[in-house]
Design a protein around this motif. Structure first.
Motif, mmCIF file in Angstrom:
data_model
loop_
_atom_site.group_PDB
_atom_site.id
_atom_site.type_symbol
_atom_site.label_atom_id
_atom_site.label_comp_id
_atom_site.label_asym_id
_atom_site.label_seq_id
_atom_site.Cartn_x
_atom_site.Cartn_y
_atom_site.Cartn_z
ATOM 1 N N THR A 25 0.846 -1.183 0.000
ATOM 2 C CA THR A 25 0.000 0.000 0.000
ATOM 3 C C THR A 25 0.885 1.237 0.000
ATOM 4 O O THR A 25 2.052 1.187 0.400
ATOM 5 C CB THR A 25 -0.908 0.013 1.233
ATOM 6 N N LYS A 26 0.329 2.324 -0.446
ATOM 7 C CA LYS A 26 1.103 3.558 -0.549
ATOM 8 C C LYS A 26 1.641 4.001 0.803
ATOM 9 O O LYS A 26 2.753 4.526 0.905
ATOM 10 C CB LYS A 26 0.238 4.666 -1.146
ATOM 11 N N ASP A 27 0.840 3.775 1.868
ATOM 12 C CA ASP A 27 1.295 4.177 3.199
ATOM 13 C C ASP A 27 2.213 3.144 3.838
ATOM 14 O O ASP A 27 2.708 3.342 4.953
ATOM 15 C CB ASP A 27 0.101 4.466 4.120
ATOM 16 N N GLY A 28 2.434 2.026 3.155
ATOM 17 C CA GLY A 28 3.344 1.005 3.671
ATOM 18 C C GLY A 28 2.783 0.160 4.790
ATOM 19 O O GLY A 28 3.514 -0.618 5.402
ATOM 20 N N SER A 29 1.487 0.271 5.060
ATOM 21 C CA SER A 29 0.902 -0.467 6.179
ATOM 22 C C SER A 29 0.733 -1.958 5.883
ATOM 23 O O SER A 29 0.625 -2.772 6.809
ATOM 24 C CB SER A 29 -0.459 0.126 6.559
ATOM 25 N N GLU A 30 0.714 -2.319 4.594
ATOM 26 C CA GLU A 30 0.608 -3.719 4.207
ATOM 27 C C GLU A 30 1.527 -4.004 3.025
ATOM 28 O O GLU A 30 1.671 -3.176 2.127
ATOM 29 C CB GLU A 30 -0.832 -4.081 3.805
ATOM 30 N N GLU A 31 2.128 -5.171 3.057
ATOM 31 C CA GLU A 31 2.919 -5.662 1.941
ATOM 32 C C GLU A 31 2.595 -7.139 1.757
ATOM 33 O O GLU A 31 2.304 -7.838 2.723
ATOM 34 C CB GLU A 31 4.418 -5.491 2.205
ATOM 35 N N TRP A 32 2.627 -7.603 0.518
ATOM 36 C CA TRP A 32 2.367 -9.013 0.270
ATOM 37 C C TRP A 32 3.017 -9.416 -1.043
ATOM 38 O O TRP A 32 3.345 -8.569 -1.874
ATOM 39 C CB TRP A 32 0.865 -9.304 0.227
ATOM 40 N N GLY A 33 3.200 -10.699 -1.221
ATOM 41 C CA GLY A 33 3.801 -11.141 -2.468
ATOM 42 C C GLY A 33 4.122 -12.615 -2.471
ATOM 43 O O GLY A 33 3.730 -13.367 -1.576
ATOM 44 N N TYR A 34 4.837 -13.016 -3.488
ATOM 45 C CA TYR A 34 5.288 -14.395 -3.637
ATOM 46 C C TYR A 34 6.807 -14.459 -3.568
ATOM 47 O O TYR A 34 7.501 -13.577 -4.066
ATOM 48 C CB TYR A 34 4.847 -14.969 -4.990
ATOM 49 N N TYR A 48 1.516 -7.178 7.761
ATOM 50 C CA TYR A 48 0.791 -6.006 8.247
ATOM 51 C C TYR A 48 1.693 -5.230 9.207
ATOM 52 O O TYR A 48 2.220 -5.790 10.172
ATOM 53 C CB TYR A 48 -0.469 -6.415 9.016
ATOM 54 N N LYS A 49 1.859 -3.934 8.948
ATOM 55 C CA LYS A 49 2.586 -3.055 9.867
ATOM 56 C C LYS A 49 1.577 -2.479 10.867
ATOM 57 O O LYS A 49 0.538 -1.966 10.486
ATOM 58 C CB LYS A 49 3.261 -1.916 9.093
ATOM 59 N N SER A 50 1.917 -2.545 12.118
ATOM 60 C CA SER A 50 0.972 -2.150 13.159
ATOM 61 C C SER A 50 0.770 -0.638 13.240
ATOM 62 O O SER A 50 1.746 0.116 13.298
ATOM 63 C CB SER A 50 1.457 -2.655 14.522
ATOM 64 N N PRO A 51 -0.490 -0.182 13.290
ATOM 65 C CA PRO A 51 -0.768 1.242 13.520
ATOM 66 C C PRO A 51 -0.562 1.620 14.982
ATOM 67 O O PRO A 51 -0.593 2.795 15.333
ATOM 68 C CB PRO A 51 -2.234 1.380 13.112
ATOM 69 N N TYR A 52 -0.351 0.611 15.832
ATOM 70 C CA TYR A 52 -0.154 0.845 17.271
ATOM 71 C C TYR A 52 1.327 0.850 17.643
ATOM 72 O O TYR A 52 1.671 0.893 18.824
ATOM 73 C CB TYR A 52 -0.855 -0.246 18.084
ATOM 74 N N ARG A 53 2.178 0.837 16.664
ATOM 75 C CA ARG A 53 3.613 0.712 16.891
ATOM 76 C C ARG A 53 4.127 1.784 17.840
ATOM 77 O O ARG A 53 3.793 2.969 17.709
ATOM 78 C CB ARG A 53 4.356 0.784 15.557
#
Length: 454
Positions: A25-34, A48-53
């Motif tokens: 995602t543009k905000d970097g909060s999620e990444e996925w792939g193979y 998933y990058k935590s918004p509570y970090r």
């Protein structure tokens, strides 16, 4: 749903070797792939990058790698939407998401599970150690080129058969780290209701159910007879035969207990439409393979959620969002092909691997739900006592401490620890602790990872 469409519009494509392998995602909060872990073997991951970090120099924000069981059940599907991810299967925020304590990395493991796939069925893994090799290759690809991820300790958290993958991965990753092939800090290995010693579990079922009045003396005798056969088969190295006998034992227990739920022994199993009393034994093995995922999505855990809903979600809006899932890949709740290929390893114990992790100084945490049958606490305590780790005698004499949740002073479980071995007894929970006791599970993972306070 409208928000989701806007969210998808801001995807950024990452290129590797000229082909799309990952998105974020543009905000970097999620990444996925193979990651192609071997030629023609592709493993799917979702971070998933935590918004509570909370950034703390003394306590780095952790990452939890979630490993599902089965073998062949999807962590991207069930662990994510069914247990600990940010959204439930209705795409509503989960109050007790583990993102409150850590970043979350889900994988569909082994290859052939969920969105992961192989181009040739002969490439499916045959052993837990082969699965660990693939997972190590995945971690190398994800972590080695991302300095920010390397700063966070990684905790391998597993459920059910995933525990066997976790201990073999823990050892494989540790060796790769020592050789400089893998750039990450291993925070620990966490074994939730894990199938570490199948023999100890099958011997626990009969006596436990007899004490609960779900089996009578006749049922206990039948159960113990098959369990003894399984022990002999394991000692003789007849591992596939032992897996067949395990299926038969589940069938016999189901018949004699009037379908006790293997994932909560206080309940009846209601996931199978065919009456067990009329079911042919040859069909029970197939049903046993699917039992894990069917129970996980049972309506009794989450009202309105069932296997069809999760399947529709993963094959519909989620697949559309992810964009890189091949069109010919259909997500299934359980891969029977993955299970079948691991039949020879299914009943093998992994106690020795737990011993090795402890001896190497790796933090190992075991947690068990009180009313689980398939991986009953009785069996877990039995295999734990077989450890050869030097600190075991001191661990055994330690007193347990009660654990609570927030201001509620009702006893929710017990805990004890010695050096790098920790054990949680979770009251009121079956096989799926994060679902049955979400508050205590969240607090537990926060304590395990030493997550900075939110």
């Amino acid at each position: 749903m409208e928000k989701l469409c806007v969210f998808l519009a801001i995807l950024v494509i990452l290129l590797h070797g000229g082909t799309v392998t990952a998105l974020r995602t543009k905000d970097g909060s999620e990444e996925w792939g193979y990651v192609q872990v071997r030629p023609k073997a592709h493993m799917f991951w979702w971070l998933y990058k935590s918004p509570y970090r909370v950034d703390s120099p003394s306590k780095p924000w952790p990452i939890v790698l979630w490993l599902q069981g089965g073998p062949g059940s999807s962590g991207v599907g069930f662990g994510n939407f069914g247990e600990i991810g940010p959204l439930d299967a209705n795409l509503k925020p989960r109050n007790f998401t583990w993102l409150k304590k850590a970043d979350l990395l889900f994988v569909d493991n082994p290859v052939g599970t969920g969105y992961s796939f192989v181009e040739d069925s002969r490439l499916l893994v045959k052993t837990d150690k082969e699965a660990a090799t693939d997972l190590t290759a995945l971690l190398i690809e994800i972590f080695n080129n991302d300095i920010s991820l390397q700063k966070s300790p990684l905790f391998i958290v597993a459920e059910s058969y995933g525990g066997k993958f976790a201990v073999t991965l823990g050892l494989s990753a540790t060796k790769a780290i020592q050789k400089g092939k893998l750039k990450l800090k291993l925070g620990g290995v966490v074994l939730g209701d894990s199938w570490i010693s199948p023999a100890d579990f099958v011997f626990s079922w009969g006596p436990l159910l007899k004490d609960l009045s779900r089996l009578d003396d006749k049922g206990l005798q039948k159960s113990n007879s098959i369990a003894k056969r399984i022990k002999k088969q394991l000692e003789a190295g007849q591992f596939v035969n032992a897996t067949d006998s395990w299926s038969e034992l589940e069938y016999v227990i189901s018949i004699n207990s009037n379908s006790v739920d293997f994932y909560n022994f206080l309940m009846d199993s209601g996931s199978d439409s065919v009456s067990l009393s009329t079911m042919k034994l040859k069909l029970f093995k197939e049903i046993s393979m699917r039992r894990y995922s069917k129970h996980l999505t049972s309506i009794r855990y989450s009202p309105g959620i069932n296997g069809d809903l999760i399947s529709s979600l993963l094959n519909g809006v989620t697949k559309k969002k992810l964009k890189i899932i091949p069109e010919n890949i259909t997500w299934f709740e359980q891969s029977d092909n993955v299970f079948t290929n691991l039949e020879g390893d299914f009943m093998k114990p992994r106690i020795a691997e737990v011993d090795q992790l402890l001896t190497l100084g790796v933090n190992v945490t075991v947690y068990n739900g009180q009313v689980d049958l398939i991986c009953a606490t009785r069996g877990t305590e039995k295999w734990l006592k077989k450890l050869k780790w030097a600190g075991l005698s001191n661990f055994m004499v330690k007193d347990r401490s009660p654990i609570f949740c927030g201001s509620d002073q009702t006893t929710k479980g017990f805990f004890k620890s010695y050096k790098n071995l920790n054990f949680y007894w979770i009251l009121g929970a079956g096989h799926f602790v994060p679902i049955d006791q979400p508050c205590i599970a969240l607090n537990m993972v926060g304590a395990i990872t030493q997550s900075p306070a939110v």
